[in-house]
Design a protein around this motif. Structure first.
Motif, PDB file in Angstrom:
ATOM      1  N   ALA A 167       0.849  -1.192   0.000  1.00 39.86           N
ATOM      2  CA  ALA A 167       0.000   0.000   0.000  1.00 39.86           C
ATOM      3  C   ALA A 167       0.885   1.242   0.000  1.00 39.86           C
ATOM      4  O   ALA A 167       2.096   1.174   0.249  1.00 39.86           O
ATOM      5  CB  ALA A 167      -0.925   0.004   1.219  1.00 39.86           C
ATOM      6  N   ALA A 168       0.261   2.377  -0.287  1.00 38.15           N
ATOM      7  CA  ALA A 168       0.956   3.664  -0.246  1.00 38.15           C
ATOM      8  C   ALA A 168       0.064   4.679   0.449  1.00 38.15           C
ATOM      9  O   ALA A 168      -1.147   4.707   0.231  1.00 38.15           O
ATOM     10  CB  ALA A 168       1.318   4.139  -1.649  1.00 38.15           C
ATOM     11  N   ILE A 169       0.676   5.486   1.304  1.00 40.87           N
ATOM     12  CA  ILE A 169      -0.040   6.542   2.026  1.00 40.87           C
ATOM     13  C   ILE A 169       0.598   7.874   1.642  1.00 40.87           C
ATOM     14  O   ILE A 169       1.798   8.072   1.850  1.00 40.87           O
ATOM     15  CB  ILE A 169       0.022   6.337   3.546  1.00 40.87           C
ATOM     16  CG1 ILE A 169      -0.580   4.970   3.912  1.00 40.87           C
ATOM     17  CG2 ILE A 169      -0.708   7.464   4.276  1.00 40.87           C
ATOM     18  CD1 ILE A 169      -0.413   4.614   5.381  1.00 40.87           C
ATOM     19  N   ILE A 170      -0.208   8.769   1.082  1.00 34.55           N
ATOM     20  CA  ILE A 170       0.296  10.067   0.626  1.00 34.55           C
ATOM     21  C   ILE A 170      -0.170  11.146   1.592  1.00 34.55           C
ATOM     22  O   ILE A 170      -1.371  11.418   1.697  1.00 34.55           O
ATOM     23  CB  ILE A 170      -0.211  10.385  -0.796  1.00 34.55           C
ATOM     24  CG1 ILE A 170       0.117   9.234  -1.750  1.00 34.55           C
ATOM     25  CG2 ILE A 170       0.378  11.688  -1.306  1.00 34.55           C
ATOM     26  CD1 ILE A 170      -0.554   9.361  -3.106  1.00 34.55           C
TER      27      ILE A 170
ATOM     28  N   SER B 250      -0.043  16.084  -4.391  1.00 39.19           N
ATOM     29  CA  SER B 250      -0.484  14.764  -3.939  1.00 39.19           C
ATOM     30  C   SER B 250      -1.145  13.982  -5.076  1.00 39.19           C
ATOM     31  O   SER B 250      -0.940  12.774  -5.214  1.00 39.19           O
ATOM     32  CB  SER B 250      -1.452  14.903  -2.765  1.00 39.19           C
ATOM     33  OG  SER B 250      -0.813  15.472  -1.636  1.00 39.19           O
ATOM     34  N   ILE B 251      -1.946  14.676  -5.902  1.00 38.22           N
ATOM     35  CA  ILE B 251      -2.591  14.034  -7.053  1.00 38.22           C
ATOM     36  C   ILE B 251      -1.536  13.558  -8.047  1.00 38.22           C
ATOM     37  O   ILE B 251      -1.627  12.444  -8.600  1.00 38.22           O
ATOM     38  CB  ILE B 251      -3.573  14.990  -7.749  1.00 38.22           C
ATOM     39  CG1 ILE B 251      -4.702  15.401  -6.801  1.00 38.22           C
ATOM     40  CG2 ILE B 251      -4.135  14.349  -9.008  1.00 38.22           C
ATOM     41  CD1 ILE B 251      -5.602  14.269  -6.390  1.00 38.22           C
TER      42      ILE B 251
ATOM     43  N   VAL C 269      -3.888   5.478  -0.201  1.00 38.89           N
ATOM     44  CA  VAL C 269      -4.627   6.382   0.680  1.00 38.89           C
ATOM     45  C   VAL C 269      -4.011   7.763   0.517  1.00 38.89           C
ATOM     46  O   VAL C 269      -2.795   7.926   0.649  1.00 38.89           O
ATOM     47  CB  VAL C 269      -4.528   5.932   2.154  1.00 38.89           C
ATOM     48  CG1 VAL C 269      -5.313   6.889   3.052  1.00 38.89           C
ATOM     49  CG2 VAL C 269      -5.037   4.503   2.305  1.00 38.89           C
ATOM     50  N   ILE C 270      -4.851   8.759   0.232  1.00 40.48           N
ATOM     51  CA  ILE C 270      -4.349  10.101  -0.020  1.00 40.48           C
ATOM     52  C   ILE C 270      -5.008  11.093   0.922  1.00 40.48           C
ATOM     53  O   ILE C 270      -6.214  11.017   1.195  1.00 40.48           O
ATOM     54  CB  ILE C 270      -4.573  10.502  -1.501  1.00 40.48           C
ATOM     55  CG1 ILE C 270      -3.997  11.891  -1.776  1.00 40.48           C
ATOM     56  CG2 ILE C 270      -6.054  10.451  -1.863  1.00 40.48           C
ATOM     57  CD1 ILE C 270      -4.051  12.273  -3.252  1.00 40.48           C
TER      58      ILE C 270
ATOM     59  N   ASN D 111      -7.866   4.836  -3.545  1.00 42.20           N
ATOM     60  CA  ASN D 111      -8.740   3.869  -2.870  1.00 42.20           C
ATOM     61  C   ASN D 111      -9.405   4.479  -1.648  1.00 42.20           C
ATOM     62  O   ASN D 111     -10.530   4.122  -1.289  1.00 42.20           O
ATOM     63  CB  ASN D 111      -7.948   2.632  -2.471  1.00 42.20           C
ATOM     64  CG  ASN D 111      -7.322   1.929  -3.661  1.00 42.20           C
ATOM     65  OD1 ASN D 111      -6.170   2.169  -3.985  1.00 42.20           O
ATOM     66  ND2 ASN D 111      -8.080   1.071  -4.323  1.00 42.20           N
ATOM     67  N   GLU D 112      -8.704   5.372  -0.985  1.00 41.02           N
ATOM     68  CA  GLU D 112      -9.259   6.096   0.174  1.00 41.02           C
ATOM     69  C   GLU D 112      -8.818   7.548   0.095  1.00 41.02           C
ATOM     70  O   GLU D 112      -7.650   7.837  -0.181  1.00 41.02           O
ATOM     71  CB  GLU D 112      -8.767   5.485   1.489  1.00 41.02           C
ATOM     72  CG  GLU D 112      -9.360   4.125   1.822  1.00 41.02           C
ATOM     73  CD  GLU D 112     -10.788   4.227   2.357  1.00 41.02           C
ATOM     74  OE1 GLU D 112     -11.264   5.360   2.558  1.00 41.02           O
ATOM     75  OE2 GLU D 112     -11.407   3.166   2.561  1.00 41.02           O
ATOM     76  N   ILE D 113      -9.759   8.452   0.319  1.00 45.29           N
ATOM     77  CA  ILE D 113      -9.451   9.881   0.359  1.00 45.29           C
ATOM     78  C   ILE D 113      -9.726  10.383   1.762  1.00 45.29           C
ATOM     79  O   ILE D 113     -10.871  10.329   2.231  1.00 45.29           O
ATOM     80  CB  ILE D 113     -10.297  10.661  -0.668  1.00 45.29           C
ATOM     81  CG1 ILE D 113     -10.027  10.141  -2.083  1.00 45.29           C
ATOM     82  CG2 ILE D 113     -10.000  12.156  -0.580  1.00 45.29           C
ATOM     83  CD1 ILE D 113     -10.916  10.763  -3.141  1.00 45.29           C
ATOM     84  N   ILE D 114      -8.692  10.854   2.422  1.00 45.28           N
ATOM     85  CA  ILE D 114      -8.824  11.391   3.775  1.00 45.28           C
ATOM     86  C   ILE D 114      -8.872  12.910   3.676  1.00 45.28           C
ATOM     87  O   ILE D 114      -7.873  13.558   3.350  1.00 45.28           O
ATOM     88  CB  ILE D 114      -7.652  10.949   4.676  1.00 45.28           C
ATOM     89  CG1 ILE D 114      -7.516   9.427   4.648  1.00 45.28           C
ATOM     90  CG2 ILE D 114      -7.858  11.462   6.088  1.00 45.28           C
ATOM     91  CD1 ILE D 114      -8.738   8.684   5.124  1.00 45.28           C
TER      92      ILE D 114
END
Length: 331
Positions: A182-185, A200-201, A217-218, A235-238
């Protein structure tokens, strides 16, 4: 001449410590064999000659084997003059290579070769907190930190640092993105909100371009880039601006120290949210009945996820369907 030059070029391409090692081994083998031929009584086997050569050129000098003839001693003198310098150069090159490797690691220039790791983009206090949480929940999980503002690695256990632009393909390949889990930005704290979200995009597009199946996850600081994040494959937008504002407003309305409760939401404290598929035994049951059943397993049912819709604390009579997912708070 061309062939000779090619051979020399290929030789010079080898690492210096590798070349010196070959020369030292050659000196030991040659002089070990020669001394065996010159003084067979003192050195009855080739191994004895090689042992003497190793002990001599390394300047240890046990004295268990000593040449007795003038010719043998002359050979020993030649070996010492030729070999000692190369042995010294060998240890110096090995030490230099080790120090260079250490500096490369600290400076974030070493490629990560592990698998099933988490790539964390950006170094800030949020990233530090996430690393602490992940180390508590999954202590053996490898983390690759990518950041271009750090001068050297923060030296955290199970964290491999790579310095560079996370939107750059070569930087991501160093992080072994193809094998990542996974990757977390995280948002760049050195940019304003609009620029941080656009950056980030861009990072997200680079990640998905190299590994379309990577779970990403961004974090976004504004609403303007939410649609672009979806299009880019997040996959996830925080939306941290919403979370923060909601927590602040909830604390204001409660006026009873909710901040201590928020700290318990940290997975490192042993409590975490999970989204679970519905068991067959819960299909057709109401939210009330499912809550009671999960409570016996020390899990609190928070809400129901149905497709793209999420219902938090729905009516007690809300009926659970086959393809629903359960949002639970557990430990």
């Amino acid at each position: 001449m061309a062939k000779s030059n090619k051979t020399i070029t290929q030789w010079l391409r080898w690492p210096i410590h590798f070349r010196i090692t070959l020369i030292v081994l050659l000196i030991i083998l040659v002089f070990g064999e020669i001394i065996t031929l010159i003084e067979p009584n003192e050195f009855p086997t080739t191994f004895d000659g090689i042992w003497w050569a190793v002990v001599t050129v390394s300047t240890v000098g046990f004295g268990d084997y000593v040449p007795q003839t003038y010719l043998g001693r002359g050979i020993a003198m030649l070996m010492i003059l030729a070999g000692a310098s190369f042995v010294t150069a060998y240890f110096a090159s090995v030490s230099s290579a080790a120090i260079k490797r250490q500096h490369s690691y600290l400076e974030g220039n070493v490629t990560f070769s592990g698998k099933n790791h988490v790539i964390l983009i950006g170094w800030n206090e949020k990233a530090n907190e996430m690393i602490d949480s992940l180390k508590t929940v999954k202590p053996y999980k490898q983390i690759v930190l990518i950041d271009d503002s750090l001068k050297e690695s923060p030296l955290i256990e199970n964290v491999h640092f790579i310095r560079g632009n996370p939107a750059n393909e070569q930087t991501l390949l160093k992080a072994n993105i193809q094998e990542a889990d996974a990757a977390i930005i995280t948002a760049d704290q050195h940019k304003n909100e609009q620029d941080a979200d656009m950056n980030s995009i861009l990072v997200l597009l680079s990640l998905k371009g190299l590994n379309p199946n990577l779970y990403c996850v961004i974090e976004l600081l504004t609403e303007h880039q939410a649609n672009n994040a979806n299009r880019a494959g997040a996959n996830e937008i925080i939306k941290s601006y919403k979370l923060t504002s909601h927590f602040i407003m909830s604390s204001y309305l409660a006026k009873n120290g909710l901040s201590s409760f928020y700290s318990e939401l940290n997975p490192a404290s042993g409590n975490l949210f999970q989204v679970l598929p519905v068991n067959k035994e819960l299909i057709g049951k109401t939210f009330k009945d499912a809550s009671h059943q999960l409570l016996e397993k020390e899990s609190i049912l928070i809400g129901i996820k149905r497709g793209e819709d999420t219902k938090v604390n729905p009516p007690l009579s809300f009926e659970i369907q086959d393809h629903d997912s359960l949002i639970v708070f557990t430990h």
